[in-house]
Design a protein around this motif. Structure first.
Motif, PDB file in Angstrom:
ATOM      1  N   VAL A  31     -41.993   0.920 -21.577  1.00  0.00           N
ATOM      2  CA  VAL A  31     -41.033   0.134 -22.345  1.00  0.00           C
ATOM      3  C   VAL A  31     -39.704   0.867 -22.409  1.00  0.00           C
ATOM      4  O   VAL A  31     -39.628   2.070 -22.150  1.00  0.00           O
ATOM      5  CB  VAL A  31     -41.561  -0.172 -23.775  1.00  0.00           C
ATOM      6  N   SER A  34     -38.931   4.793 -23.484  1.00  0.00           N
ATOM      7  CA  SER A  34     -40.126   5.632 -23.321  1.00  0.00           C
ATOM      8  C   SER A  34     -39.830   6.943 -22.598  1.00  0.00           C
ATOM      9  O   SER A  34     -40.687   7.818 -22.553  1.00  0.00           O
ATOM     10  CB  SER A  34     -41.226   4.868 -22.578  1.00  0.00           C
ATOM     11  N   LEU A 105     -43.393  -4.198 -16.957  1.00  0.00           N
ATOM     12  CA  LEU A 105     -44.223  -4.468 -18.122  1.00  0.00           C
ATOM     13  C   LEU A 105     -45.486  -5.269 -17.833  1.00  0.00           C
ATOM     14  O   LEU A 105     -46.487  -5.098 -18.510  1.00  0.00           O
ATOM     15  CB  LEU A 105     -43.394  -5.187 -19.200  1.00  0.00           C
ATOM     16  N   LYS A 126     -46.435   6.299 -21.740  1.00  0.00           N
ATOM     17  CA  LYS A 126     -46.905   5.602 -22.928  1.00  0.00           C
ATOM     18  C   LYS A 126     -46.480   6.373 -24.155  1.00  0.00           C
ATOM     19  O   LYS A 126     -46.787   7.551 -24.292  1.00  0.00           O
ATOM     20  CB  LYS A 126     -48.429   5.477 -22.877  1.00  0.00           C
ATOM     21  N   SER A 128     -45.796   5.911 -28.624  1.00  0.00           N
ATOM     22  CA  SER A 128     -46.032   5.054 -29.785  1.00  0.00           C
ATOM     23  C   SER A 128     -44.772   4.241 -30.089  1.00  0.00           C
ATOM     24  O   SER A 128     -43.652   4.650 -29.761  1.00  0.00           O
ATOM     25  CB  SER A 128     -46.406   5.899 -31.004  1.00  0.00           C
ATOM     26  N   ARG A 129     -44.965   3.119 -30.720  1.00  0.00           N
ATOM     27  CA  ARG A 129     -43.836   2.254 -31.098  1.00  0.00           C
ATOM     28  C   ARG A 129     -42.845   3.047 -31.966  1.00  0.00           C
ATOM     29  O   ARG A 129     -41.635   2.942 -31.774  1.00  0.00           O
ATOM     30  CB  ARG A 129     -44.359   1.030 -31.832  1.00  0.00           C
ATOM     31  N   ARG A 133     -39.052   3.796 -30.864  1.00  0.00           N
ATOM     32  CA  ARG A 133     -37.997   3.250 -31.727  1.00  0.00           C
ATOM     33  C   ARG A 133     -37.020   4.361 -32.132  1.00  0.00           C
ATOM     34  O   ARG A 133     -35.796   4.178 -32.062  1.00  0.00           O
ATOM     35  CB  ARG A 133     -38.602   2.597 -32.967  1.00  0.00           C
ATOM     36  N   ASP A 150     -39.656  -4.809 -29.897  1.00  0.00           N
ATOM     37  CA  ASP A 150     -40.878  -5.559 -30.192  1.00  0.00           C
ATOM     38  C   ASP A 150     -41.237  -6.500 -29.045  1.00  0.00           C
ATOM     39  O   ASP A 150     -42.410  -6.652 -28.703  1.00  0.00           O
ATOM     40  CB  ASP A 150     -40.741  -6.330 -31.504  1.00  0.00           C
ATOM     41  N   GLN A 152     -40.577  -6.005 -25.938  1.00  0.00           N
ATOM     42  CA  GLN A 152     -41.078  -5.161 -24.850  1.00  0.00           C
ATOM     43  C   GLN A 152     -42.565  -4.862 -25.057  1.00  0.00           C
ATOM     44  O   GLN A 152     -43.362  -5.010 -24.139  1.00  0.00           O
ATOM     45  CB  GLN A 152     -40.291  -3.854 -24.784  1.00  0.00           C
ATOM     46  N   PHE A 153     -42.932  -4.452 -26.262  1.00  0.00           N
ATOM     47  CA  PHE A 153     -44.340  -4.163 -26.539  1.00  0.00           C
ATOM     48  C   PHE A 153     -45.196  -5.427 -26.470  1.00  0.00           C
ATOM     49  O   PHE A 153     -46.348  -5.374 -26.037  1.00  0.00           O
ATOM     50  CB  PHE A 153     -44.504  -3.466 -27.895  1.00  0.00           C
ATOM     51  N   LEU A 156     -45.755  -6.071 -22.754  1.00  0.00           N
ATOM     52  CA  LEU A 156     -46.447  -4.997 -22.039  1.00  0.00           C
ATOM     53  C   LEU A 156     -47.925  -5.313 -21.786  1.00  0.00           C
ATOM     54  O   LEU A 156     -48.672  -5.604 -22.705  1.00  0.00           O
ATOM     55  CB  LEU A 156     -46.339  -3.688 -22.823  1.00  0.00           C
ATOM     56  N   GLU A 158     -50.644  -3.058 -20.296  1.00  0.00           N
ATOM     57  CA  GLU A 158     -50.853  -1.686 -19.841  1.00  0.00           C
ATOM     58  C   GLU A 158     -51.555  -1.700 -18.488  1.00  0.00           C
ATOM     59  O   GLU A 158     -52.489  -2.474 -18.272  1.00  0.00           O
ATOM     60  CB  GLU A 158     -51.652  -0.887 -20.864  1.00  0.00           C
TER      61      GLU A 158
END
Length: 193
Positions: A31, A34, A105, A126, A128-129, A133, A150, A152-153, A156, A158
């Protein structure tokens, strides 16, 4: 002048370039925020490869749309993904190694840029959000606003692991590559941490 502090110097070994016996092409995905650009640039330098920032291949309309806070659609991404695939195919045709960034993604996006190109390796970053952020808030002069994180996640998917790098909080620290076996018995893969 002698060094007086005992801080170890973190340096990429030039010996890495000598271990590459055939051209390698890496697509560093994840994302926005990252660490793709930082890690990809470090990998390209360590391997003596071409480096291509995937964001630079976006059509102007895509950049304006994202800058305005509107997520891209699959249709918006298609010209960009084809341009990335063209870049990869150019390196392959010339026998060059390269490292390229791309959010990649969805699996369908990865099918376009990697597909059956067995010499292309996916590196998935990878984070964490919360970590991503914080990194996005701290960076400046990038067209991707934090408001789109948000989406993007949510988009995604994986990947099934080809290569996974344990993500340090500061990507300037040398990443620890770990590879994971996919479908074949290729010895270049081993389990990720």
């Amino acid at each position: 002048m002698a060094r007086t502090d005992q801080q170890p110097q973190r340096v990429w070994s030039a010996a890495l370039a000598h271990t590459v016996t055939k051209p390698v092409i890496l697509v560093v995905m994840g994302v926005s925020g990252s660490g793709k650009s930082t890690v990809a640039a470090l990998l390209a330098a360590a391997l003596g490869c071409q480096f291509q920032e995937g964001d630079d291949l976006h059509p102007r309309e895509n950049v304006e749309k994202m800058h305005g806070g509107t997520p891209l659609t699959d249709a918006d991404r298609m010209p960009w993904l084809r341009k990335i695939a063209e870049e990869i195919d150019g390196w392959r045709a010339r026998g060059e190694c390269g490292v390229l960034t791309c959010s990649a993604l969805k699996r369908s996006y990865r099918d376009i840029i990697i597909g059956d190109r067995n010499d292309v390796v996916l590196v998935y970053l990878k984070g964490s959000r919360d970590l991503v952020r914080r990194r996005m808030i701290a960076r400046h002069e990038h067209f991707m606003p934090v408001a789109l994180l948000d989406s993007q996640f949510a988009t995604l998917e994986e990947p099934t692991p080809d290569v996974r790098i344990s993500k340090p909080a500061d990507p300037r620290h040398r990443p620890r590559p770990a590879r994971e076996k996919t479908n074949d018995s290729d010895s270049r893969h081993s389990p990720h941490p």
